[in-house]
Design a protein around this motif. Structure first.
Motif, PDB file in Angstrom:
ATOM      1  N   LEU A 119     -11.089   3.277  32.867  1.00  0.00           N
ATOM      2  CA  LEU A 119     -10.279   3.881  31.809  1.00  0.00           C
ATOM      3  C   LEU A 119      -9.140   4.718  32.394  1.00  0.00           C
ATOM      4  O   LEU A 119      -7.996   4.629  31.928  1.00  0.00           O
ATOM      5  N   VAL A 120      -9.447   5.536  33.407  1.00  0.00           N
ATOM      6  CA  VAL A 120      -8.400   6.335  34.054  1.00  0.00           C
ATOM      7  C   VAL A 120      -7.337   5.421  34.645  1.00  0.00           C
ATOM      8  O   VAL A 120      -6.129   5.662  34.499  1.00  0.00           O
ATOM      9  N   ALA A 121      -7.769   4.350  35.303  1.00  0.00           N
ATOM     10  CA  ALA A 121      -6.834   3.442  35.955  1.00  0.00           C
ATOM     11  C   ALA A 121      -5.951   2.719  34.948  1.00  0.00           C
ATOM     12  O   ALA A 121      -4.733   2.610  35.137  1.00  0.00           O
ATOM     13  N   ILE A 122      -6.541   2.216  33.881  1.00  0.00           N
ATOM     14  CA  ILE A 122      -5.770   1.435  32.917  1.00  0.00           C
ATOM     15  C   ILE A 122      -4.788   2.320  32.157  1.00  0.00           C
ATOM     16  O   ILE A 122      -3.654   1.927  31.871  1.00  0.00           O
ATOM     17  N   VAL A 123      -5.218   3.549  31.822  1.00  0.00           N
ATOM     18  CA  VAL A 123      -4.317   4.483  31.138  1.00  0.00           C
ATOM     19  C   VAL A 123      -3.175   4.894  32.072  1.00  0.00           C
ATOM     20  O   VAL A 123      -2.004   4.927  31.675  1.00  0.00           O
ATOM     21  N   GLY A 124      -3.498   5.188  33.326  1.00  0.00           N
ATOM     22  CA  GLY A 124      -2.468   5.591  34.278  1.00  0.00           C
ATOM     23  C   GLY A 124      -1.461   4.491  34.540  1.00  0.00           C
ATOM     24  O   GLY A 124      -0.246   4.733  34.555  1.00  0.00           O
ATOM     25  N   GLU A 125      -1.938   3.261  34.729  1.00  0.00           N
ATOM     26  CA  GLU A 125      -1.020   2.147  34.989  1.00  0.00           C
ATOM     27  C   GLU A 125      -0.158   1.853  33.765  1.00  0.00           C
ATOM     28  O   GLU A 125       1.049   1.583  33.881  1.00  0.00           O
ATOM     29  N   SER A 126      -0.756   1.905  32.585  1.00  0.00           N
ATOM     30  CA  SER A 126       0.011   1.667  31.357  1.00  0.00           C
ATOM     31  C   SER A 126       1.086   2.728  31.175  1.00  0.00           C
ATOM     32  O   SER A 126       2.227   2.417  30.797  1.00  0.00           O
ATOM     33  N   LEU A 127       0.731   3.989  31.436  1.00  0.00           N
ATOM     34  CA  LEU A 127       1.691   5.074  31.289  1.00  0.00           C
ATOM     35  C   LEU A 127       2.835   4.924  32.282  1.00  0.00           C
ATOM     36  O   LEU A 127       4.011   5.099  31.921  1.00  0.00           O
ATOM     37  N   ALA A 128       2.515   4.580  33.526  1.00  0.00           N
ATOM     38  CA  ALA A 128       3.562   4.398  34.538  1.00  0.00           C
ATOM     39  C   ALA A 128       4.498   3.253  34.149  1.00  0.00           C
ATOM     40  O   ALA A 128       5.725   3.377  34.262  1.00  0.00           O
ATOM     41  N   ASP A 129       3.942   2.144  33.683  1.00  0.00           N
ATOM     42  CA  ASP A 129       4.769   1.006  33.266  1.00  0.00           C
ATOM     43  C   ASP A 129       5.667   1.387  32.093  1.00  0.00           C
ATOM     44  O   ASP A 129       6.847   1.014  32.045  1.00  0.00           O
ATOM     45  N   ARG A 130       5.131   2.144  31.147  1.00  0.00           N
ATOM     46  CA  ARG A 130       5.907   2.533  29.978  1.00  0.00           C
ATOM     47  C   ARG A 130       7.029   3.497  30.361  1.00  0.00           C
ATOM     48  O   ARG A 130       8.157   3.379  29.871  1.00  0.00           O
ATOM     49  N   GLN A 131       6.734   4.437  31.229  1.00  0.00           N
ATOM     50  CA  GLN A 131       7.764   5.385  31.664  1.00  0.00           C
ATOM     51  C   GLN A 131       8.899   4.676  32.390  1.00  0.00           C
ATOM     52  O   GLN A 131      10.070   4.975  32.169  1.00  0.00           O
ATOM     53  N   LEU A 132       8.558   3.717  33.247  1.00  0.00           N
ATOM     54  CA  LEU A 132       9.604   2.986  33.967  1.00  0.00           C
ATOM     55  C   LEU A 132      10.413   2.112  33.026  1.00  0.00           C
ATOM     56  O   LEU A 132      11.644   2.034  33.144  1.00  0.00           O
ATOM     57  N   ALA A 133       9.738   1.440  32.072  1.00  0.00           N
ATOM     58  CA  ALA A 133      10.453   0.587  31.129  1.00  0.00           C
ATOM     59  C   ALA A 133      11.410   1.409  30.269  1.00  0.00           C
ATOM     60  O   ALA A 133      12.546   0.981  29.996  1.00  0.00           O
ATOM     61  N   ARG A 134      10.985   2.600  29.854  1.00  0.00           N
ATOM     62  CA  ARG A 134      11.864   3.467  29.061  1.00  0.00           C
ATOM     63  C   ARG A 134      13.083   3.896  29.872  1.00  0.00           C
ATOM     64  O   ARG A 134      14.206   3.898  29.366  1.00  0.00           O
ATOM     65  N   PHE A 135      12.859   4.227  31.132  1.00  0.00           N
ATOM     66  CA  PHE A 135      13.963   4.642  31.990  1.00  0.00           C
ATOM     67  C   PHE A 135      14.945   3.493  32.216  1.00  0.00           C
ATOM     68  O   PHE A 135      16.162   3.667  32.112  1.00  0.00           O
ATOM     69  N   ARG A 136      14.411   2.312  32.510  1.00  0.00           N
ATOM     70  CA  ARG A 136      15.275   1.164  32.781  1.00  0.00           C
ATOM     71  C   ARG A 136      15.991   0.677  31.537  1.00  0.00           C
ATOM     72  O   ARG A 136      17.049   0.040  31.623  1.00  0.00           O
ATOM     73  N   GLY A 137      15.429   0.974  30.369  1.00  0.00           N
ATOM     74  CA  GLY A 137      16.048   0.543  29.127  1.00  0.00           C
ATOM     75  C   GLY A 137      17.264   1.356  28.723  1.00  0.00           C
ATOM     76  O   GLY A 137      18.001   0.966  27.810  1.00  0.00           O
ATOM     77  N   ASP A 138      17.510   2.487  29.382  1.00  0.00           N
ATOM     78  CA  ASP A 138      18.663   3.330  29.087  1.00  0.00           C
ATOM     79  C   ASP A 138      19.826   2.912  29.989  1.00  0.00           C
ATOM     80  O   ASP A 138      19.745   3.065  31.209  1.00  0.00           O
ATOM     81  N   PRO A 139      20.920   2.380  29.424  1.00  0.00           N
ATOM     82  CA  PRO A 139      22.046   1.930  30.258  1.00  0.00           C
ATOM     83  C   PRO A 139      22.619   3.037  31.147  1.00  0.00           C
ATOM     84  O   PRO A 139      23.183   2.749  32.210  1.00  0.00           O
ATOM     85  N   ALA A 140      22.451   4.281  30.745  1.00  0.00           N
ATOM     86  CA  ALA A 140      22.980   5.388  31.550  1.00  0.00           C
ATOM     87  C   ALA A 140      22.262   5.514  32.886  1.00  0.00           C
ATOM     88  O   ALA A 140      22.787   6.150  33.807  1.00  0.00           O
ATOM     89  N   ASN A 141      21.081   4.913  33.003  1.00  0.00           N
ATOM     90  CA  ASN A 141      20.303   5.014  34.239  1.00  0.00           C
ATOM     91  C   ASN A 141      20.539   3.843  35.194  1.00  0.00           C
ATOM     92  O   ASN A 141      19.845   3.730  36.211  1.00  0.00           O
ATOM     93  N   HIS A 142      21.495   2.993  34.880  1.00  0.00           N
ATOM     94  CA  HIS A 142      21.749   1.824  35.735  1.00  0.00           C
ATOM     95  C   HIS A 142      22.117   2.266  37.151  1.00  0.00           C
ATOM     96  O   HIS A 142      22.990   3.120  37.340  1.00  0.00           O
ATOM     97  N   GLY A 143      21.447   1.713  38.149  1.00  0.00           N
ATOM     98  CA  GLY A 143      21.715   2.063  39.535  1.00  0.00           C
ATOM     99  C   GLY A 143      21.027   3.321  40.011  1.00  0.00           C
ATOM    100  O   GLY A 143      21.202   3.721  41.162  1.00  0.00           O
ATOM    101  N   LEU A 144      20.224   3.951  39.132  1.00  0.00           N
ATOM    102  CA  LEU A 144      19.524   5.178  39.498  1.00  0.00           C
ATOM    103  C   LEU A 144      18.025   4.908  39.612  1.00  0.00           C
ATOM    104  O   LEU A 144      17.516   3.902  39.130  1.00  0.00           O
ATOM    105  N   THR A 145      17.310   5.834  40.224  1.00  0.00           N
ATOM    106  CA  THR A 145      15.875   5.706  40.459  1.00  0.00           C
ATOM    107  C   THR A 145      15.107   6.578  39.477  1.00  0.00           C
ATOM    108  O   THR A 145      15.462   7.733  39.254  1.00  0.00           O
TER     109      THR A 145
END
Length: 263
Positions: free
Chosen positions: A148-174
């Motif tokens: 449960l800890v692993a699946i929640v953590g991996e899902s949260l990390a994937d969601r945070q990265l997808a949200r960041f990458r979905g913002d055009p202002a973050n293009h080329g940034l980490t």
């Protein structure tokens, strides 16, 4: 269990995975997107968990847990990968391989078939769980908690990265938000953590030693072979100095507090 009996179930997993990877290679030739290999690998792992749970001779409750944990993990990750493959261009890692191999389809076929072999190898912890006849114990409860800890953590990390990458202002940034502030690859870390659940479920199994392969092989693959090296090489090509600064400040794998910037 004799050697022949031990190798029989993984042989079927390998054969099924080889067929699936062959079909995936044909799709890749047409779509020019080799990212499908990741989705097929994940589906193969989920399917192998269901197969071992169905054919095993261990405790029925534990085999049911194996089927649920393995298939739910694969379904979540497979959906995440599938949406990314359908919604984005080919991953930069595979574009680099395509250029490096001059689009040699023989090399891509060998690459896809190598992944089929890895499905059979990486799924061996499921075989250890499916053979465990020991009574249900605290080890099994701990396994579910770790999963449960692993699946929640991996899902949260994937969601945070997808949200960041979905913002055009973050293009080329980490991405340095959320879990990505404490690890350069929190999704990989929680993916690795998940395999300890199957190690715990195998306590008491005559094949418990096969479950050790999960954490060991996943760590080796993610940290030294196909995970971090390929991902970070692509990140340096696309984000340059911004990613080098991220490397200097942030733990590569295990979550830890970031370093202060140099004066």
């Amino acid at each position: 269990m004799s050697t022949a009996e031990l190798l029989h179930p993984p042989g079927w997993v390998w054969a099924a995975s080889a067929i699936a990877m062959g079909l995936g290679w044909l799709v890749q030739r047409r779509t020019r997107n080799a990212g499908i290999v990741d989705a097929i690998w994940t589906a193969g792992m989920g399917g192998s968990a269901l197969y071992y749970a169905a054919m095993g001779e261990g405790l029925p409750d534990r085999r049911l847990a194996l089927a649920l944990l393995g298939s739910l993990w694969a379904a979540r990750l497979g959906l995440h990968l599938g949406l990314r493959i359908l919604g984005e261009a080919e991953d930069g890692r595979y574009r680099h391989l395509r250029r490096h191999w001059h689009d040699d389809q023989r090399k891509f076929l060998l690459f896809f078939q190598a992944q089929a072999l890895l499905v059979a190898l990486f799924s061996l912890p499921f075989l250890a769980v499916a053979a465990n006849r020991a009574p249900w114990s605290g080890w099994d409860g701990a396994a579910v908690a770790v999963w449960l800890v692993a699946i929640v953590g991996e899902s949260l990390a994937d969601r945070q990265l997808a949200r960041f990458r979905g913002d055009p202002a973050n293009h080329g940034l980490t991405c340095r938000q959320g879990l990505w502030r404490y690890s350069r690859h929190p999704n990989y870390f929680f993916e690795w953590l998940q395999w300890f659940a199957y190690l715990l479920l195998s306590v008491g199994s005559p094949l418990w030693w096969l479950a050790l392969l999960g954490p060991v092989l996943i760590l080796a693959s993610l940290y030294w072979i196909t995970g971090i090296p390929f991902t970070e090489a692509q990140a340096l090509r696309s984000r340059g100095e911004d990613y080098r600064d991220y490397q200097r400040r942030t733990s590569p794998f295990f979550p830890w507090f970031p370093k202060d910037p140099s004066p």
